[in-house]
Scaffold this active site. Structure first.
Site, short mmCIF file in Angstrom:
data_model
loop_
_atom_site.label_atom_id
_atom_site.label_comp_id
_atom_site.label_asym_id
_atom_site.label_seq_id
_atom_site.Cartn_x
_atom_site.Cartn_y
_atom_site.Cartn_z
CG HIS A 1 20.36 -4.29 100.12
ND1 HIS A 1 19.86 -3.19 99.47
CD2 HIS A 1 19.91 -4.22 101.38
CE1 HIS A 1 19.14 -2.49 100.31
NE2 HIS A 1 19.15 -3.10 101.49
CB CYS B 1 17.86 1.53 72.91
SG CYS B 1 16.38 2.46 73.16
CD GLU C 1 9.08 2.40 75.49
OE1 GLU C 1 9.71 1.33 75.57
OE2 GLU C 1 9.12 3.28 76.36
CG ASP D 1 7.95 -1.80 76.50
OD1 ASP D 1 7.42 -2.80 77.02
OD2 ASP D 1 8.64 -0.99 77.13
#
Ligand code: PEP
Ligand code: MG
Length: 764
Positions: free
Chosen positions: A381, A694, A623, A647
């Site tokens: 965490h 993006c 992608e 990608d």
């Protein structure tokens, strides 16, 4: 309405935990609370036996208490069994008329004329059922069902924790003394000025004095003592436990304010441990056996940590950190010693064997320039929180504490994955220079944040932000992003112990959407697999995970998870300008299946009379190279495209995006990449579909120049890059760039392309 019925505030759950001291008490308190909240005569909890087939009544409010533990049924029997078998809610009026109804004389349940069962899950696996029954025939409203589903989700995590503690308590006596962990070996080591390597958890550079957080603090010098006064030790312990409970509630609240209720819920585990009879009784037993309170604590905590560490499940193993955290905090209260490192007076780099959740909650982020831990723990965490606070962090830096004394000068280069202890003056000077430049640049960029994103020849460019965590909202706004071009929803899934339910997701997405009033927010459905794993959703062993079962493939194979997420997005869409994006599309069939999932989600919400936006703009990520030749067909099915070059480059060039050995092959300026981007730009233009890039490619000035020249006008990047990109745009003449790039793209060699772009790049 739902908020009133639902059991979802931290206070509700904390109150429940504070009253529960072992598994049975926890289960009883749950059924009492749910019956009260849902205003029903009966609430019962059935849990699956270890055989995975037998449901056993474990707690009930309303049915005969004698039936608890005795009533069992196979999952192929009865209505509770049906709920598990179907893995979904079962709501029935007049249950005795249902073919699956099974009568148990010992429960006295014949009086009840309605049944509502909701399955409980431990990650993917059924855990049991929570059932409510009423005397009056009642048709449960959608709101009630949804409220009980929210409750069921929370209940499942409480039951999982309670069971875990129970199993540890029962196994404990058989455990040997905890062993020492192996001494880490440092790589690249030089005695005077070690340079250590580690795994980057969050990038960035920080320099300053090392603040050492001594996690083992205190326990190392706690020894058994003779002649302790048992009464005095008992009251010391009781006092320390109470203070630790109060501190936990405080930490939880503070974390909730800083990061959101979902992240704060990790402190529920702490509270449960502090309330657990098994744990507390053992502490007192050790005192009765003649030990001091600190020594009793040391003994008990170490056996628990050891038990957690022996768990097969990596996620459960991480809970050892929670135990260590609690042990340390109780000890600090017992001894009255301040916990070191938590109240940093001056800025520095925090170094620890392990950084525990409560450290993160107590730290003043202003004073923490960076984080370094010796232990690994990609799911910890603390690492997730460090990322959300935007603090450069490195984990798995072996041997760091062995080399370090408090306040030693250090440099954390969490871009390169390097940690310098007492660096050479020349190294230090180099980093200082970099830091000065970075600050100068930041100062300059600060002025640019509010400027329009416009080229020298007056063309407006859209710059949006890629975000993943709630804390990114502020960063995006601060940097002048025009909304969100890519919201990676897998990050919030990673920070939890199980799949968030629909309401959890809705609340989170709504927060993001409301963070960008009047601007587009593009929410992408889960993109797990490849390098992104969820701690509770074990990916299959695959030779080639990036080519495997990832992203939309996982979603389409898990319609429950997929449709629930889409429902939450459609609900959040009421609060702003939301677009829905599907990752890794490689065929028309997949796009059709995604559209069908949206229709299904909208129909579900309509059936439940929940407000939502059914005609949300849909988009697909381009992608996978296969998407490009079929993009004209895809354009008929969607409203926009998002170009994912991260990608796309790896798939086009067969070069793993994360493998340093093939870094030189992973080349976004490869002519094949540029030609492919040109192709998709032309298709988007001809079909009138918006195209937003993006990937990280736009953060490289040469990449951006090429993309602008190819005709792209919309980009989504990590927000801190936006001012820098604006600065560059102001110096670019788009018309000239387009003409030059047109020629450049057709060059066959990427080094040639690179040097031509370099020449084209405006000088400062
Ligand atoms: C991409 O592939 O370019 C992209 C933006 O998605 P991710 O980096 O999340 O795979
Ligand atoms: Mg991608």
């Amino acid at each position: 309405m739902q908020g009133k019925l639902g059991l979802r505030t931290l206070e509700d759950i904390s109150a429940l935990i504070l009253q529960s001291h072992n598994l049975d008490e926890t289960l009883n308190n749950i059924v009492d609370l749910v019956a009260r909240r849902m205003q029903t005569e009966v609430c019962s909890l059935y849990l699956l036996d270890p055989d995975g087939e037998t449901l056993r009544l474990r707690a009930t409010h309303g049915l005969s208490p004698d039936a608890v533990g005795r009533v069992t049924m196979k999952t192929s029997e009865g209505l509770a069994g049906l709920t598990v078998e179907k893995r979904q809610t079962v709501a029935i009026r007049e249950p005795e008329k249902h073919p699956r109804y099974r009568y148990f004389a010992e429960t006295g349940e014949e009086r009840y004329h309605s049944f509502l069962g909701i399955p409980l899950f431990d990650r993917q696996n059924p855990l049991g059922v929570i059932v409510i029954q009423t005397v009056e025939p009642r048709t449960f409203t959608e709101t009630e069902i949804s409220a009980l589903s929210t409750i069921a989700f929370q209940v499942a995590s409480i039951v999982i924790n309670a069971r875990l503690l129970d199993s540890i308590n029962r196994r404990q006596s058989a455990l040997p003394d905890p062993g020492q962990t192996g001494e880490p070996t440092a790589a690249d080591e030089c005695e005077q000025r070690p340079i250590l390597r580690g795994q980057v958890a969050y990038p960035g550079v920080a320099m300053g004095p090392a603040h050492i957080l001594d996690n083992q603090q205190g326990f190392a010098d706690i020894f058994d003592e003779d002649g302790v006064d048992a009464d005095e030790e008992r009251s010391r312990l009781a006092d320390a436990l109470e203070k630790t409970r109060i501190q936990t509630l405080f930490l939880e609240k503070r974390m909730a304010e800083r990061l959101g209720e979902e992240d704060a819920s990790i402190f529920h585990t702490h509270l449960m441990i502090l309330e657990d009879h098994g744990f507390v009784d053992k502490l007192f037993d050790e005192i009765d056996a003649g030990h001091s309170a600190p020594y009793a604590l040391k003994k008990v905590v170490s056996t628990y940590i050891d038990a957690f560490k022996k768990m097969d499940d990596p996620y459960l193993r991480e809970r050892a950190a929670d135990m260590a955290d609690i042990g340390r905090r109780i000890l600090a209260h017992l001894t009255g010693r301040e916990e070191s490192g938590l109240h940093l007076k001056t800025p520095g780099i925090l170094v620890a064997h392990e950084i525990l959740p409560s450290d993160m909650a107590s730290l003043d982020p202003e004073q923490v320039l960076g984080l370094v831990t010796e232990s690994g723990g990609e799911y910890s965490h603390a690492v997730i929180m460090a990322k959300s606070l935007g603090i450069p962090a490195m984990v798995d830096v072996r041997g760091v504490l062995r080399h370090l004394e408090p306040e030693a000068p250090v440099i954390l280069d969490a871009n390169a994955g390097t940690f310098y202890i007492r660096p050479q003056p020349a190294v230090e000077e180099e980093y200082r220079r970099l830091d000065r430049e970075r600050r100068r640049e930041l100062g300059r960029l600060d002025e640019l944040r509010k400027l329009p994103a416009r080229t020298a020849d007056g063309v407006d460019i859209v710059l949006r932000a890629n975000i993943g965590l709630v804390s990114d909202i502020e960063i995006a706004r601060h940097n002048g992003a025009r909304g969100v071009g890519l919201y990676r929803t897998e990050f919030p899934y990673m920070a939890r112990g199980g799949f968030p339910d629909r309401d959890d997701q809705y609340r989170l997405y709504r927060k993001v959407v409301e963070g960008f009033p009047g601007e587009v927010v593009t929410i992408r459905t889960l993109d797990i697999g490849g390098d992104k794993a969820l701690p509770y959703f074990a990916p299959p062993e695959e030779d080639n995970p990036f080519m495997g079962w990832r992203s939309v493939r996982v979603s389409l194979d898990n319609p429950d998870i997929f449709i629930t997420q889409i429902e939450a997005i459609l609900m959040a869409a009421r609060h702003g300008d939301v677009r829905l994006l599907f990752p890794m599309i490689s065929s028309v069939e997949e796009a059709l299946a995604c559209r069908q999932a949206v229709r299904q989600a909208a129909a579900n919400l309509a059936g439940e009379e929940i407000e939502h936006v059914a005609d949300i703009p849909l988009g697909v990520m381009i992608e996978v190279p296969a998407a490009i030749p079929i993009a004209r067909h895809l354009a008929e099915l969607v409203d926009f495209f998002a170009l994912g070059t991260n990608d796309l480059v790896q798939y086009l060039l067969a070069a793993d995006r994360g493998n340093p050995l093939v870094r030189k092959y992973y080349d976004p300026l490869h002519p094949a990449v540029l030609a492919t981007i040109r192709q998709i730009h032309l298709i988007a233009r001809d079909t009138g579909r918006a195209l937003c890039l993006c990937g990280e490619m736009a953060t490289d000035p040469l990449g951006l120049l090429a993309l602008l020249g190819l005709g792209l006008r919309e980009f989504s990047t990590p927000a801190p890059y936006i001012p820098r990109i604006k600065a560059l745009l102001q110096r670019i003449n788009l018309e000239q760039t387009a003409r030059a790039v047109d020629e450049i793209v057709d060059l066959g060699e990427s080094h040639e392309i690179r040097s031509r772009l370099q020449r084209l790049l405006p000088k400062d």
